[in-house]
Design a protein around this motif. Structure first.
Motif, PDB file in Angstrom:
ATOM      1  N   THR A  44     -70.286  -1.391 -56.395  1.00 15.39           N
ATOM      2  CA  THR A  44     -70.353  -0.035 -55.881  1.00 15.39           C
ATOM      3  C   THR A  44     -68.979   0.610 -55.944  1.00 15.39           C
ATOM      4  O   THR A  44     -68.019   0.083 -55.385  1.00 15.39           O
ATOM      5  CB  THR A  44     -70.864  -0.030 -54.429  1.00 15.39           C
ATOM      6  OG1 THR A  44     -72.128  -0.689 -54.378  1.00 15.39           O
ATOM      7  CG2 THR A  44     -70.997   1.392 -53.918  1.00 15.39           C
ATOM      8  N   VAL A  52     -68.235   7.123 -45.681  1.00 11.08           N
ATOM      9  CA  VAL A  52     -69.518   7.304 -45.018  1.00 11.08           C
ATOM     10  C   VAL A  52     -70.625   7.312 -46.065  1.00 11.08           C
ATOM     11  O   VAL A  52     -71.738   6.872 -45.820  1.00 11.08           O
ATOM     12  CB  VAL A  52     -69.525   8.618 -44.203  1.00 11.08           C
ATOM     13  CG1 VAL A  52     -70.864   8.824 -43.525  1.00 11.08           C
ATOM     14  CG2 VAL A  52     -68.401   8.616 -43.184  1.00 11.08           C
ATOM     15  N   SER A  53     -70.287   7.804 -47.257  1.00 12.72           N
ATOM     16  CA  SER A  53     -71.184   7.775 -48.405  1.00 12.72           C
ATOM     17  C   SER A  53     -70.355   7.403 -49.632  1.00 12.72           C
ATOM     18  O   SER A  53     -69.187   7.025 -49.509  1.00 12.72           O
ATOM     19  CB  SER A  53     -71.871   9.134 -48.590  1.00 12.72           C
ATOM     20  OG  SER A  53     -70.902  10.140 -48.848  1.00 12.72           O
ATOM     21  N   SER A  54     -70.952   7.538 -50.793  1.00 15.99           N
ATOM     22  CA  SER A  54     -70.237   7.184 -52.022  1.00 15.99           C
ATOM     23  C   SER A  54     -69.186   8.221 -52.401  1.00 15.99           C
ATOM     24  O   SER A  54     -68.353   7.961 -53.260  1.00 15.99           O
ATOM     25  CB  SER A  54     -71.227   7.011 -53.178  1.00 15.99           C
ATOM     26  OG  SER A  54     -71.942   8.216 -53.394  1.00 15.99           O
TER      27      SER A  54
END
Length: 364
Positions: free
Chosen positions: A58, A126-128
């Motif tokens: 990721t 918090v997100s990508s």
């Protein structure tokens, strides 16, 4: 008589396993294949190898936005989760070469504090997609360069006044007037003070952040260099008068000055031993067998206490107005620094610091 021959057994009947054995082997093979098929079906989908399992990593995208205009400057893509903010600054520098990593200030919020270079990107996510606000910190210099420049100036400037250059003092008057011993002692103490600072900068102190704005170094140099010129001009002037109480005042003040200098050095060494490579204090220092460290029992910033004591002693020893004004300003500035550090110590080391003063032992 002819012997009666026994009837020959047919070739195929001699080997009893010729047919039955073949059938048995065929049956066993079918049974083994059936068992293997059942095991494969009951096991489900064959698991991929570990290399294939971890082939997908990721990545994060870091959006860098101008803090004032709120416009997007660039997007740093494919940032691994193990990266730090310093890695992002280096990639940002490749995209925008005019901004060096040392002058890039990044914030998670517009009015928030600047993030440290050691912060992990994964801790901010918090997100990508991570949005960071950019501020140009201006030209930067390293802390080592900052202190070496700030302390080298006073050392050289004082020596220029001490040798009484012809461009500064009248040579005829300089030859006529006898130099009082306190003038030589003051030069020794002043040089000792700044030589100690220089050596501690090189071999003792550990700095948490790598850089500071260039304007701060200019302000510090203007303050130290300017006051040194004023102080050295008065003490080394041919018309300089010795202290009112003579040799006794000079001796006691010089002894106090040397004791404060020694105490300041031992405190700085103790603080350095309690600091890791990133400049963060792991625990609050405790007094040792060294008597100079016993001041930790009363105050949380004894290095500022000793520094103030050095300049007060130097004022009493030389009995000059410029030194007194400089010592007064230094005491005020160091008390502000001590109060700021004391508040940080209360948050991190509350049980050890709660009954201590910041800099002056009497004030709790």
């Amino acid at each position: 008589m002819l012997k009666r021959q026994k009837p020959r057994t047919p070739r195929h009947s001699r080997d009893p396993a010729a047919h039955g054995g073949a059938l048995s082997m065929s049956h066993n093979a079918s049974r083994s294949f059936f068992t293997l098929s059942q095991m494969v079906l009951s096991a489900g989908q064959i698991k991929p190898s570990p290399a294939l399992k971890h082939s997908k990593i990721t990545y994060f995208e870091v959006e860098i936005v101008d803090v004032q205009s709120k416009k997007q400057i660039c997007i740093v893509d494919k940032v691994p989760p193990t990266s730090t903010l310093l890695d992002v600054k280096h990639k940002f520098h490749k995209a925008c070469p005019q901004w060096y990593p040392s002058r890039v200030g990044l914030q998670l919020e517009r009015n928030g504090p600047f993030l440290k270079d050691s912060v992990s990107i994964q801790s901010l996510a918090v997100s990508s997609i991570i949005t960071l606000y950019f501020t140009d910190l201006g030209q930067q210099v390293g802390w080592t360069t900052f202190f070496l420049t700030e302390y080298t100036g006073p050392l050289l400037i004082y020596l220029l006044f001490y040798i009484r250059l012809s461009t500064i003092y009248d040579q005829v008057e300089s030859r006529k007037n006898f130099r009082h011993p306190v003038v030589h002692l003051a030069c020794f103490c002043h040089c000792l003070h700044y030589i100690r600072h220089l050596l501690e900068t090189l071999f003792v102190h550990k700095f948490s952040e790598g850089h500071t704005p260039l304007k701060n170094m200019i302000k510090g140099c203007a303050f130290y260099w300017g006051f040194t010129s004023w102080i050295a001009y008065y003490i080394n002037h041919p018309r300089y008068t010795p202290p009112s109480f003579g040799h006794k005042q000079v001796s006691y003040a010089a002894l106090a000055f040397l004791m404060c200098e020694a105490g300041n050095h031992f405190i700085n060494v103790a603080l350095a031993h309690q600091t890791n490579s990133e400049g963060n204090r792991t625990c609050f220092p405790s007094p040792t067998y060294n008597p100079f460290t016993w001041l930790f029992l009363l105050v949380s910033c004894p290095n500022y206490t000793y520094e103030a004591g050095s300049w007060i002693s130097f004022t009493v020893m030389t009995q000059t107005l410029p030194v007194g004004i400089f010592a007064f300003l230094m005491v005020i500035q160091m008390s502000l620094w001590a109060q700021k550090k004391h508040k940080l110590y209360l948050k991190k080391f509350y049980p050890e610091v709660r009954r201590k003063a910041a800099m002056i032992p009497i004030i709790f």
